[in-house]
Design an enzyme around this catalytic site. Structure first.
Site, PDB file in Angstrom:
ATOM      1  N   GLY A 194       0.812  -1.199   0.000  1.00 56.33           N
ATOM      2  CA  GLY A 194       0.000   0.000   0.000  1.00 56.33           C
ATOM      3  C   GLY A 194       0.852   1.258   0.000  1.00 56.33           C
ATOM      4  N   VAL A 239       7.622  -4.022  -1.823  1.00 53.95           N
ATOM      5  CA  VAL A 239       7.921  -5.119  -0.903  1.00 53.95           C
ATOM      6  C   VAL A 239       9.045  -5.933  -1.529  1.00 53.95           C
ATOM      7  CG1 VAL A 239       6.993  -7.121   0.309  1.00 53.95           C
ATOM      8  CG2 VAL A 239       5.509  -5.169  -0.181  1.00 53.95           C
ATOM      9  N   LYS A 247       8.717  -4.956   3.897  1.00 53.27           N
ATOM     10  CA  LYS A 247       7.702  -4.037   3.422  1.00 53.27           C
ATOM     11  C   LYS A 247       8.191  -2.629   3.694  1.00 53.27           C
ATOM     12  CE  LYS A 247       2.911  -3.343   4.412  1.00 53.27           C
ATOM     13  NZ  LYS A 247       1.779  -3.763   5.216  1.00 53.27           N
ATOM     14  N   ASP A 250      -9.326  -4.397   5.647  1.00 58.71           N
ATOM     15  CA  ASP A 250      -8.889  -4.469   4.258  1.00 58.71           C
ATOM     16  C   ASP A 250      -8.597  -5.904   3.838  1.00 58.71           C
ATOM     17  OD1 ASP A 250      -8.325  -3.548   1.759  1.00 58.71           O
ATOM     18  OD2 ASP A 250      -6.337  -2.779   2.240  1.00 58.71           O
TER      19      ASP A 250
END
Ligand SMILES: *[C@@H]1O[C@H](CO)[C@@H](O)[C@H](O)[C@H]1NC(C)=O
Ligand SMILES: *[C@@H]1O[C@H](CO)[C@@H](O)[C@H](O)[C@H]1NC(C)=O
Ligand SMILES: *[C@@H]1O[C@H](CO)[C@@H](O)[C@H](O)[C@H]1NC(C)=O
Ligand SMILES: *[C@@H]1O[C@H](CO)[C@@H](O)[C@H](O)[C@H]1NC(C)=O
Ligand SMILES: *[C@@H]1O[C@H](CO)[C@@H](O)[C@H](O)[C@H]1NC(C)=O
Ligand SMILES: *[C@@H]1O[C@H](CO)[C@@H](O)[C@H](O)[C@H]1NC(C)=O
Ligand SMILES: *[C@@H]1O[C@H](CO)[C@@H](O)[C@H](O)[C@H]1NC(C)=O
Ligand SMILES: *[C@@H]1O[C@H](CO)[C@@H](O)[C@H](O)[C@H]1NC(C)=O
Length: 727
Positions: free
Chosen positions: A518, A522, A536, A633
């Site tokens: 997001g 990564v 990440k 999410d």
């Protein structure tokens, strides 16, 4: 006469600066010195002359302590070629060579063909060094010849053990055959010039005992040698010379080391009151010192009843011999063979406090550090272990071992770290390697959050959040202050060093990129200990990202469940902020179920297992964990799959926590992904466990149908999968 005048001139001119003395006062060493005559060093420490050792009748030319009543010979010229009567005569000829004759027979002589003699003189120095030099020469480096370069069995302070690379001179210490016979035996101590040099005690071609290489602070196998009240060890390694030597802390102490006929090294200190040599230390000193006690890959541990142990990940090659007859020569073999197939199939496990293995098959690169060393070692199938070549300070340089590892031993407190290659599947509980050697920085999440807060949240930011949001949803969630204090007490989050992560991911190379999260890319990486990680990253200076980063650290650090992705730690350094997770080899769920080829291989039981796994994970965060968490999410790209296709929920960047009794919240900022959001959340911003359950339902439909919710466009009015299912 000539020589005498030269020596006088030499003494007058050079003695003050060189602090050496010539024994011109004791006897007339002019053209010759006969048996019965001696030469004494100026300070009276040493004497050169003819002697007969022990009960022997033979005559040898040698140097001994002048003031010590027990005859202690420190150097012998003609050890291998004794004189059988007292007719020996020593001369210095005009090419600057000492020549020892018995009548007309040549017994012994010096070789200094490579240096030009001009008015040579001979002198016995107070260090015990017999030197030949040019009259005007002041530099010890330019001596025509010195007895310190041709040692016998005793190492005096200032003598060197090792090599002069310019002349290929190997200064080794050879034991006398017996106390009565100073002829050189086959036992000797020498510095062997492997790529990583080390000192061995040898008997012919057999290794008896090994010091271990010099690691910058001490000999790897003899940590306590450097740690004494008597002398300082010095190891010198440059393009001209590689040797070690020692200097006394107190110059009035008299001490020697002797190599004896069975390969023992004894150090003695002269006790003036008792008129005796007092033993100081000797080596080898315990069961683990004799060479290769435990065979290849074995580790010797003095504190165990069975001294020989296999390192973790290894087992005895012949268990029968090993356990029942204590025959350890077979050594140890790996439990799991190395795959040595590409760089990601093996890993390295860190072993602490070792004497590093025999350095015969090593490579050294002083220009690179530990991380580069690991990569280099990993890329060569025969590289079995590596570590720093110099452990000074943070450690530097790289040494790699090839093939089997010999003659390791375990120390209790001192000793070096060694990284040994293991199959990736070899389980290990060794702690992850971090650049911080001594105490891996583990800090509780509360202090992490504090650091994060200090580093990244300006007062402005905090204030803004406080103003804009209701307390329940705001800073309290970002910075664990009151509501979750109890939960934080026992929590540990590992802080990774940026360099560690950079090396693990090949400096964040594009080949290592496995996805776009997001808030940043990564990466896949491999830690020093071989663990695979997913890194990440958070794009720099995204306010929103910072908040979510902290949120995720806070939440995930408290969660542990086999259906949640395992959080390993974070990295907060300079402008960089990263979350480190275990790597999931099968990627995310969307890359499986929506991929034409891969989804065909996915059987119904597997799909069912995935759905159940997600459900269990969800159950855990909703009900069973210490915090009530709404993920907000949930979607296929946030479900990762391990090697067994077991699902793990990931990405808690927008998740929210509640106290145990609360279950609903409101937000003005609706986050999440359309297509998976519950209608009441998408429209009103009200969310609860039910909104996650809604998303889960969509997810389940997608897994069963293999079709994207939004992606299914039919000609009729049902525009998505949900509509399609309804219809
Ligand atoms: C001593 O050695 C010399 C030469 O090596 C030899 O000629 C002589 O006979 C020997 N003397 C004795 C007493 O052994
Ligand atoms: C000096 O001694 C060396 C070694 O024995 C020998 O090679 C050289 O010829 C001698 N020089 C003279 C002038 O005797
Ligand atoms: C002189 O040099 C030769 C060859 O370099 C060597 O074999 C011999 O042992 C040397 N002699 C002495 C007394 O050092
Ligand atoms: C040096 O000796 C001291 C005192 O005996 C001991 O505490 C320390 O651990 C030793 N260090 C090494 C490197 O052996
Ligand atoms: C050095 O050693 C001598 C003899 O053992 C002793 O008398 C003297 O005090 C020592 N000096 C120091 C500075 O330790
Ligand atoms: C050498 O020293 C060791 C240890 O003190 C001793 O056991 C051994 O007997 C010595 N060897 C000889 C030949 O004196
Ligand atoms: C190396 O990997 C390939 C494919 O991944 C496999 O076929 C091969 O058997 C492996 N070799 C070894 C020695 O493990
Ligand atoms: C691995 O290292 C050894 C020892 O330096 C070398 O001989 C060999 O060629 C290397 N192998 C590869 C594949 O680089």
């Amino acid at each position: 006469m000539e020589i005498l005048s030269f020596m006088i001139i030499f003494a007058c001119i050079f003695v003050p600066s060189l602090k050496i003395s010539l024994a011109i006062d004791s006897i007339n060493l002019l053209e010759s010195m006969r048996d019965g005559e001696t030469l004494v060093s100026k300070g009276g420490n040493f004497e050169l002359g003819f002697f007969s050792p022990g009960s022997s009748q033979k005559r040898y030319l040698g140097i001994w302590y002048k003031n010590i009543p027990i005859q202690t010979v420190v150097w012998v010229a003609n050890g291998a070629n004794p004189i059988n009567d007292s007719s020996g005569i020593l001369t210095l000829n005009n090419t600057g060579n000492l020549v020892l004759r018995q009548k007309s027979t040549l017994v012994w002589y010096t070789n200094n063909s490579h240096k030009q003699a001009q008015n040579p003189v001979v002198a016995l120095l107070d260090s015990g060094n017999l030197v030949i030099k040019n009259e005007k020469e002041t530099d010890p480096e330019a001596y025509l010849w010195q007895s310190f370069d041709y040692p016998s069995d005793k190492l005096l302070p200032g003598m060197k053990l090792g090599w002069d690379l310019r002349t290929d001179l190997d200064r080794r210490y050879t034991a006398w055959k017996s106390p009565d016979d100073p002829s050189p035996g086959d036992v000797y101590r020498a510095l062997v010039l492997h790529n990583y040099p080390e000192v061995y005690m040898m008997k012919g071609t057999q290794k008896l005992f090994r010091y271990g290489p010099w690691n910058g602070l001490y000999f790897s196998g003899l940590p306590d040698l450097s740690n004494n009240t008597l002398f300082n060890l010095h190891y010198v390694s440059n393009k001209d010379e590689i040797y070690y030597t020692y200097t006394l802390l107190n110059d009035s102490v008299i001490t020697i080391t002797i190599t004896n006929q069975t390969g023992h090294i004894h150090r003695y200190v002269w006790d003036e009151n008792g008129k005796t040599w007092r033993p100081f230390r000797s080596y080898p000193k315990d069961v683990c010192d004799p060479y290769n006690r435990c065979g290849p890959n074995g580790n010797c541990v003095t504190t165990q009843t069975q001294a020989c142990q296999c390192l973790k990940g290894f087992s005895p090659k012949s268990p029968q011999a090993w356990f029942s007859s204590s025959d350890w020569t077979g050594g140890c073999v790996r439990n799991k063979g190395l795959s040595c197939n590409g760089t990601d199939k093996d890993k390295f496990v860190k072993f602490k406090s070792l004497k590093v293995p025999d350095t015969t098959n090593t490579l050294v690169d002083e220009s690179i550090g530990l991380e580069e060393c690991r990569v280099k070692c990993l890329n060569n199938c025969s590289c079995m272990a590596f570590t720093n070549s110099d452990i000074n300070g943070e450690g530097s340089g790289c040494v790699m071992w090839f093939h089997d590892l010999f003659d390791m031993r375990q120390f209790e407190s001192v000793g070096q770290d060694l990284y040994i290659r293991m199959a990736a599947s070899e389980s290990d509980s060794q702690e992850p390697v971090s650049r911080h050697k001594n105490n891996t920085p583990k800090i509780v999440a509360s202090s992490i959050a504090a650091i994060c807060g200090v580093l990244f949240l300006s007062t402005y930011f905090i204030c803004r959040i406080r103003r804009n949001r209701s307390p329940r949803n705001s800073a309290a969630n970002l910075l664990p202050e009151d509501n979750s204090k109890n939960d934080l007490d026992d929590l540990e989050v590992q802080l990774f060093d940026l360099l560690t992560i950079a090396t693990a991911t090949n400096d964040f190379s594009t080949e290592n990129k496995i996805g776009e999260g997001g808030f940043g890319p990564v990466y896949k990486g491999i830690l020093m200990d071989g663990r695979e990680i997913a890194v990440k990253t958070l794009s720099k200076s995204t306010w929103q990202g910072v908040a979510e980063f902290i949120n995720e650290v806070n939440l995930i650090a408290k969660l542990q469940h086999r259906n949640l992705v395992k959080f390993l730690g974070c990295c907060i350094q300079r402008q960089e902020r990263m979350l480190i997770y275990e790597y999931m080899p099968n990627g995310s769920l969307d890359s499986l179920i929506f991929d034409d080829k891969r989804s065909k291989l996915l059987e119904w039981p597997q799909r069912f297992n995935i759905i159940c796994g997600i459900a269990r994970g969800l159950m855990y965060i909703h009900q069973d964990s210490r915090l009530r968490i709404i993920h907000r999410d949930l979607k296929p790209s946030n479900i990762l799959l391990d090697e067994n296709l077991s699902p793990k929920i990931s990405d808690f960047g927008v998740a929210r926590t509640f106290g145990g009794d609360e279950s609903e919240g409101m937000t003005r900022r609706v986050v999440g992904t359309y297509g998976y959001m519950a209608p009441e959340y998408a429209v009103d911003g009200s969310f609860s466990v039910k909104s996650d359950v809604f998303s889960f339902g969509i997810l389940a439909l997608e897994i069963v149908s293999g079709t994207r919710n939004k992606g299914l466009y039919q000609t009729d009015k049902s525009h998505n999968l949900v509509g399609h299912v309804r219809a």
